[in-house]
Design a protein around this motif. Structure first.
Motif, PDB file in Angstrom:
ATOM      1  N   ASN A   1      67.917 -68.579  11.583  1.00 48.96           N
ATOM      2  CA  ASN A   1      68.694 -67.189  11.583  1.00 48.96           C
ATOM      3  C   ASN A   1      67.392 -66.684  10.923  1.00 48.96           C
ATOM      4  O   ASN A   1      66.366 -65.595  11.498  1.00 48.96           O
ATOM      5  N   MET A   2      66.216 -66.974   9.842  1.00 50.67           N
ATOM      6  CA  MET A   2      65.029 -66.154   8.884  1.00 50.67           C
ATOM      7  C   MET A   2      63.730 -66.938  10.660  1.00 50.67           C
ATOM      8  O   MET A   2      63.468 -65.408  11.411  1.00 50.67           O
ATOM      9  N   LEU A   3      63.437 -67.511  11.466  1.00 50.75           N
ATOM     10  CA  LEU A   3      63.032 -67.742  12.136  1.00 50.75           C
ATOM     11  C   LEU A   3      62.841 -66.769  13.551  1.00 50.75           C
ATOM     12  O   LEU A   3      62.269 -66.355  13.957  1.00 50.75           O
ATOM     13  N   LEU A   4      64.367 -66.365  13.883  1.00 49.44           N
ATOM     14  CA  LEU A   4      64.368 -65.366  14.446  1.00 49.44           C
ATOM     15  C   LEU A   4      64.631 -64.338  14.993  1.00 49.44           C
ATOM     16  O   LEU A   4      64.961 -63.529  15.522  1.00 49.44           O
ATOM     17  N   THR A   5      64.476 -64.111  13.719  1.00 50.02           N
ATOM     18  CA  THR A   5      64.213 -62.711  12.727  1.00 50.02           C
ATOM     19  C   THR A   5      62.986 -62.263  13.624  1.00 50.02           C
ATOM     20  O   THR A   5      62.718 -61.057  13.554  1.00 50.02           O
ATOM     21  N   MET A   6      61.918 -63.226  13.812  1.00 44.08           N
ATOM     22  CA  MET A   6      60.727 -62.664  13.655  1.00 44.08           C
ATOM     23  C   MET A   6      60.590 -62.890  15.508  1.00 44.08           C
ATOM     24  O   MET A   6      59.436 -62.596  16.367  1.00 44.08           O
ATOM     25  N   LYS A   7      62.038 -63.188  16.112  1.00 42.52           N
ATOM     26  CA  LYS A   7      61.562 -62.718  17.389  1.00 42.52           C
ATOM     27  C   LYS A   7      60.889 -62.017  18.012  1.00 42.52           C
ATOM     28  O   LYS A   7      61.624 -60.713  17.827  1.00 42.52           O
ATOM     29  N   GLY A   8      60.037 -62.022  18.911  1.00 40.22           N
ATOM     30  CA  GLY A   8      59.262 -60.978  19.275  1.00 40.22           C
ATOM     31  C   GLY A   8      58.157 -60.496  18.559  1.00 40.22           C
ATOM     32  O   GLY A   8      57.335 -59.760  19.742  1.00 40.22           O
ATOM     33  N   GLU A   9      58.243 -61.064  18.006  1.00 42.00           N
ATOM     34  CA  GLU A   9      57.331 -60.630  16.755  1.00 42.00           C
ATOM     35  C   GLU A   9      56.053 -61.201  16.065  1.00 42.00           C
ATOM     36  O   GLU A   9      55.609 -61.095  14.844  1.00 42.00           O
ATOM     37  N   TRP A  10      56.389 -61.996  17.224  1.00 42.31           N
ATOM     38  CA  TRP A  10      54.613 -63.238  16.563  1.00 42.31           C
ATOM     39  C   TRP A  10      53.738 -62.921  16.635  1.00 42.31           C
ATOM     40  O   TRP A  10      53.073 -63.648  15.471  1.00 42.31           O
ATOM     41  N   GLN A  11      53.434 -61.737  16.147  1.00 40.59           N
ATOM     42  CA  GLN A  11      52.617 -61.441  16.410  1.00 40.59           C
ATOM     43  C   GLN A  11      51.322 -61.578  14.757  1.00 40.59           C
ATOM     44  O   GLN A  11      50.649 -61.464  14.474  1.00 40.59           O
ATOM     45  N   GLN A  12      53.006 -60.849  14.420  1.00 40.94           N
ATOM     46  CA  GLN A  12      52.560 -60.447  13.130  1.00 40.94           C
ATOM     47  C   GLN A  12      52.246 -61.647  11.550  1.00 40.94           C
ATOM     48  O   GLN A  12      52.083 -61.333  10.950  1.00 40.94           O
ATOM     49  N   VAL A  13      52.878 -63.204  12.651  1.00 40.98           N
ATOM     50  CA  VAL A  13      52.336 -64.241  11.672  1.00 40.98           C
ATOM     51  C   VAL A  13      51.296 -64.390  11.659  1.00 40.98           C
ATOM     52  O   VAL A  13      50.704 -64.651  10.352  1.00 40.98           O
ATOM     53  N   ALA A  14      50.583 -64.057  12.589  1.00 41.90           N
ATOM     54  CA  ALA A  14      48.430 -64.243  12.715  1.00 41.90           C
ATOM     55  C   ALA A  14      48.320 -62.925  12.111  1.00 41.90           C
ATOM     56  O   ALA A  14      47.362 -63.794  11.661  1.00 41.90           O
ATOM     57  N   ALA A  15      48.905 -62.130  12.352  1.00 43.18           N
ATOM     58  CA  ALA A  15      48.122 -60.961  11.512  1.00 43.18           C
ATOM     59  C   ALA A  15      48.357 -60.989  10.363  1.00 43.18           C
ATOM     60  O   ALA A  15      47.588 -60.742   9.053  1.00 43.18           O
ATOM     61  N   SER A  16      49.048 -61.700   9.069  1.00 40.77           N
ATOM     62  CA  SER A  16      49.557 -61.350   8.201  1.00 40.77           C
ATOM     63  C   SER A  16      49.845 -62.645   7.530  1.00 40.77           C
ATOM     64  O   SER A  16      51.123 -63.137   7.705  1.00 40.77           O
ATOM     65  N   PRO A  17      49.565 -62.288   6.518  1.00 42.06           N
ATOM     66  CA  PRO A  17      49.175 -64.295   5.515  1.00 42.06           C
ATOM     67  C   PRO A  17      50.502 -63.754   4.756  1.00 42.06           C
ATOM     68  O   PRO A  17      51.310 -64.416   4.844  1.00 42.06           O
ATOM     69  N   LEU A  18      51.380 -62.773   4.335  1.00 48.63           N
ATOM     70  CA  LEU A  18      52.639 -62.648   4.035  1.00 48.63           C
ATOM     71  C   LEU A  18      53.518 -62.907   4.660  1.00 48.63           C
ATOM     72  O   LEU A  18      54.395 -63.969   4.397  1.00 48.63           O
ATOM     73  N   ILE A  19      53.300 -62.878   5.517  1.00 50.11           N
ATOM     74  CA  ILE A  19      54.252 -63.304   6.599  1.00 50.11           C
ATOM     75  C   ILE A  19      54.510 -64.819   6.939  1.00 50.11           C
ATOM     76  O   ILE A  19      55.379 -65.878   7.025  1.00 50.11           O
ATOM     77  N   LYS A  20      52.680 -65.013   7.268  1.00 48.64           N
ATOM     78  CA  LYS A  20      52.500 -66.240   7.124  1.00 48.64           C
ATOM     79  C   LYS A  20      53.341 -67.678   6.450  1.00 48.64           C
ATOM     80  O   LYS A  20      53.901 -68.095   6.504  1.00 48.64           O
ATOM     81  N   PHE A  21      52.835 -67.168   4.716  1.00 46.93           N
ATOM     82  CA  PHE A  21      53.934 -67.341   3.563  1.00 46.93           C
ATOM     83  C   PHE A  21      55.318 -68.198   4.660  1.00 46.93           C
ATOM     84  O   PHE A  21      55.922 -69.050   3.845  1.00 46.93           O
ATOM     85  N   MET A  22      55.965 -66.714   4.442  1.00 46.15           N
ATOM     86  CA  MET A  22      57.842 -67.031   4.417  1.00 46.15           C
ATOM     87  C   MET A  22      57.742 -67.121   5.630  1.00 46.15           C
ATOM     88  O   MET A  22      59.235 -67.944   5.461  1.00 46.15           O
ATOM     89  N   VAL A  23      57.085 -67.614   6.757  1.00 48.05           N
ATOM     90  CA  VAL A  23      57.691 -68.445   8.198  1.00 48.05           C
ATOM     91  C   VAL A  23      57.375 -69.817   7.826  1.00 48.05           C
ATOM     92  O   VAL A  23      58.105 -71.153   8.272  1.00 48.05           O
ATOM     93  N   LEU A  24      56.337 -70.080   7.271  1.00 52.60           N
ATOM     94  CA  LEU A  24      55.701 -71.364   6.668  1.00 52.60           C
ATOM     95  C   LEU A  24      56.985 -72.212   5.685  1.00 52.60           C
ATOM     96  O   LEU A  24      57.470 -73.289   5.545  1.00 52.60           O
ATOM     97  N   ALA A  25      57.535 -71.454   4.648  1.00 50.82           N
ATOM     98  CA  ALA A  25      58.860 -71.796   3.828  1.00 50.82           C
ATOM     99  C   ALA A  25      59.668 -71.552   4.415  1.00 50.82           C
ATOM    100  O   ALA A  25      60.471 -72.775   4.348  1.00 50.82           O
ATOM    101  N   SER A  26      60.195 -71.239   5.762  1.00 52.52           N
ATOM    102  CA  SER A  26      61.452 -71.575   6.368  1.00 52.52           C
ATOM    103  C   SER A  26      61.110 -72.744   6.750  1.00 52.52           C
ATOM    104  O   SER A  26      62.065 -73.090   7.403  1.00 52.52           O
TER     105      SER A  26
END
Lengths: 497, 230
Positions: free
Chosen positions: A310-335
């Motif tokens: 559910n968390m990972l799919l929340t990023m659906k269509g917005e994966w470029q944010q993972v590359a751009a934001s270290p804060l999103i990186k933390f959360m996506v890697l946490a999941s």
């Protein structure tokens, strides 16, 4: 009031943010130190033989686990509660003098409890039950602290403006209830000073000393029902509460599926407590319980992955944010670590795998990829999201945050790979027989072979700690900077992604 | 139903609590009485052994050593007969441990001696050259807490019916009585008598002198406890 945004009061959130960082440094530093003690036993007496009693592995190990679980993690949970709670319930702490008082009492009594825990564990005052080492006076203090938090939760809910409880609140409530139940039952003990000798003397011996209400196999059963679910209700449930709030907020994306979050929540509540039996496979508890523990551990993959997906799919269509934001990186890697860890756990709970894994470093590795990758990263991410808002300043350095992310990720990978190899090697060597049916290795052979992995694990831990210091520095510079924001940021990410 | 629950925090909390309490009830309750029955041959531990058990706990020996032999050939070859539930009937708290950085100790009394423990605890490398266990030098100078051990025995007897001063059936059909002192002063005398037996097999002159003075160093109590693990 009507058209103005609410001014939330973050006084208590800030206090808990500081303890999260301070106790994180304390707990993780001890962790790194004792990791190196296993690789280089000379470190046990590093402060001289006079202080060796207080610096040796066995004294510091409970201090490490408790400092990280109940120091760093609980502080992180409370820091986020006193931030998230107000926001999703649409009510400010400033509106209730009573709740403010309770919250501050909660904080200061907690600090008192932490101090007592540290002192007593150094002294060797322990009940020996893992993650429940505290003697009865501290246990009582802990219950009071917990009740105060409960008052704070239900008090804030009582005066809420938002009718429906947001998903995060479900998880905070579950944390409160779950830990309360587990802690109370596992810590039932009788102070030994209550006993009377035949000669009529009472109050004999150390006043703080107690013994467990349960004996032997029963004690083990209750302890691991507690121990496993301390993982559930301290390391899992409240961390999910965090990610359900912070990930959508930070990414600007809505939660992928309400139905999935519902299913995952109730599934997790129902399944988690069954799984404690997997700590007792091949022990003296009845077979049917071991089987239940094993089977339900595998079933547990479903609700766990439900939340994580559910968390990972929340990023659906917005994966470029993972590359751009270290804060999103933390959360996506946490999941991702959450998924990884909740797959690894059930694998270890399969009886034939457990026969090799139990009592080895693979278990230690499993705990740490969960706590460092999932719990640690999520708390760090939460504090990074909160800092610009509660201190009303831009975050000091996004570059530092990105560097921290990579250093810590490398640390975790070193940690769990070394422990995987160490644990499986250990387990295989213990059970190996030669062609005549004799044991192939002595116990010492297995100790010898682990040295490089212990050194590697220490290095992994050290990298994570270095990253944590970078985090502490980043937050410190943020809070001590000149205020730049007139009012708090509303929607835009502090990263400006 | 769930939408409704999300608007009624009280019922929501009740729902959550019932859901999480369910598993505990089913798993823990049915076996409780059965697991607390001792197997024949299980006796309560003596005063000095109790004091030693407290030293074991105080130093978190259970952080690195287990006391649970699993029913595998490799483990029974290495440590002895696999552990039985009833053997732990008087263990409060249990000391199974969760990690074997060092070997299992459930039956260490069968294959290690007083002298071995004495050397090992002072300098583990002297008996196990590549051991990563630290030395526990302070055990030789700190005194064991006999009073608390005595209070623990009393609590075990009073609250949990552990059979001190009562005949306990042994495997060979005989019975044994484990005595408990009737006063604090009596307890000290009892512990000292037990300690003298241990130190007669020890080399450390300071420890021997301390016992001669009427003190009980932690190491003596700890060895008594380790010897009792069979």
């Amino acid at each position: 009031m009507e058209n103005r945004p609410l001014e939330y009061d973050y006084t208590v959130a800030k206090m808990f943010m500081l303890t999260t960082i301070i106790l994180g440094i304390v707990g993780m530093s001890i962790g790194v130190f004792i990791a190196f003690e296993l690789a280089f036993p000379g470190l046990n007496t590093v402060l001289g033989s006079g202080l060796a009693e207080y610096t040796n592995f066995s004294r510091l190990r409970p201090l490490h686990t408790d400092a990280v679980a109940f120091g760093f993690t609980l502080s992180g949970i409370w820091a986020t509660w006193y931030y998230v709670g107000q926001r999703v319930l649409k009510v400010s702490m400033a509106e209730s003098k009573f709740l403010m008082f309770i919250a501050k009492l909660h904080f200061w009594l907690y600090i008192l409890g932490v101090t007592a825990v540290v002192v007593s564990l150094f002294m060797g005052i322990t009940t020996s039950k893992e993650y429940a080492e505290f003697e009865w006076p501290i246990d009582i203090a802990i219950v009071v602290v917990w009740v105060l938090w409960g008052i704070s939760i239900f008090g804030l809910i009582g005066i809420r403006r938002e009718k429906s409880l947001y998903i995060s609140i479900w998880y905070y409530i579950a944390t409160f209830l779950g830990v309360a139940m587990l802690y109370l039952f596992n810590n039932m003990e009788i102070p030994t000073m209550l006993a009377t000798s035949a000669a009529g003397e009472s109050g004999i011996g150390a006043w703080y000393h107690s013994i467990s209400m349960y004996a032997g196999t029963n004690d083990a059963l209750v302890q691991w029902w507690y121990g496993h679910n301390a993982v559930a209700f301290v390391f899992t449930v409240p961390i999910i509460a965090m990610i359900y709030y912070f990930l959508p907020k930070e990414s600007g994306q809505a939660i992928y599926s309400y139905k999935l979050s519902l299913l995952a929540f109730w599934g997790l509540m129902f399944v988690y407590l069954w799984a404690g039996g997997h700590h007792l496979l091949y022990s003296t508890v009845p077979d049917w319980m071991q089987t239940m523990g094993s089977v339900f551990s595998v079933i547990l993959i479903l609700p766990s992955w439900g939340s994580a997906i559910n968390m990972l799919l929340t990023m659906k269509g917005e994966w470029q944010q993972v590359a751009a934001s270290p804060l999103i990186k933390f959360m996506v890697l946490a999941s991702t670590f959450y998924m990884f860890s909740t797959l690894e756990g059930p694998i270890q709970a399969i009886k034939s795998v457990n026969a090799i894994a139990h009592f080895t470093d693979w278990i230690v590795g499993h705990v740490h990829d969960g706590t460092l990758g999932w719990v640690g990263f999520m708390i760090i991410a939460a504090l990074y999201h909160m800092a610009p808002r509660v201190f009303k300043r831009e975050l000091y350095s996004k570059g530092l945050m990105a560097a921290q992310f990579w250093i810590q990720t490398l640390g975790i990978v070193l940690y769990f790979t070394s422990m995987w190899i160490a644990g499986i090697t250990q387990g295989m060597m213990w059970r190996a027989h030669d062609e005549f049916g004799n044991l192939a290795y002595s116990f010492m052979d297995t100790v010898d072979v682990l040295h490089p992995y212990y050194a590697l694990r220490g290095t992994g831990g050290l990298l994570y700690l270095v990253g944590f210091f970078m985090f502490a520095y980043n937050i410190y510079k943020t809070m001590s900077a000149r205020p730049v924001e007139e009012s708090e940021l509303q929607n835009a990410s502090p990263m400006g992604a | 139903m769930f939408h409704w629950l999300e608007k009624h925090p009280f019922f929501f909390a009740v729902g959550v609590f019932v859901t999480i309490a369910f598993a505990g009830l089913i798993e823990i309750v049915p076996n409780f009485a059965q697991a607390s029955r001792p197997v024949i041959g299980t006796k309560p531990i003596t005063l000095l052994e109790q004091a030693g058990r407290d030293v074991y706990i105080k130093n978190s020996c259970n952080a690195c050593h287990s006391q649970l032999i699993r029913p595998f050939k490799a483990e029974t070859d290495r440590y002895g007969h696999y552990s039985l539930s009833g053997e732990y009937a008087y263990d409060r708290p249990f000391l199974w441990g969760s990690k074997r950085t060092g070997p299992d100790l459930h039956r260490v009394g069968n294959y290690r001696t007083t002298e071995w423990h004495e050397n090992h605890m002072k300098n583990p490398k002297s008996v196990m050259p590549s051991s990563i266990m630290p030395g526990y030098a302070w055990l030789y100078t700190n005194n064991a807490d006999i009073d608390t051990a005595y209070a623990t025995q009393l609590t075990n007897a009073e609250f949990f019916g552990v059979p001190y001063n009562k005949p306990v059936p042994m495997k060979d059909g005989s019975t044994t009585v484990v005595k408990m002192a009737d006063s604090v002063a009596g307890a000290h005398a009892m512990a000292l008598a037990e300690a003298k037996e241990i130190t007669s097999k020890m080399k450390d002159q300071d420890v021997k002198d301390a016992v001669a003075r009427g003190e009980v160093p932690e190491i003596v109590a700890l060895i008594a406890y380790l010897n009792s693990l069979k």
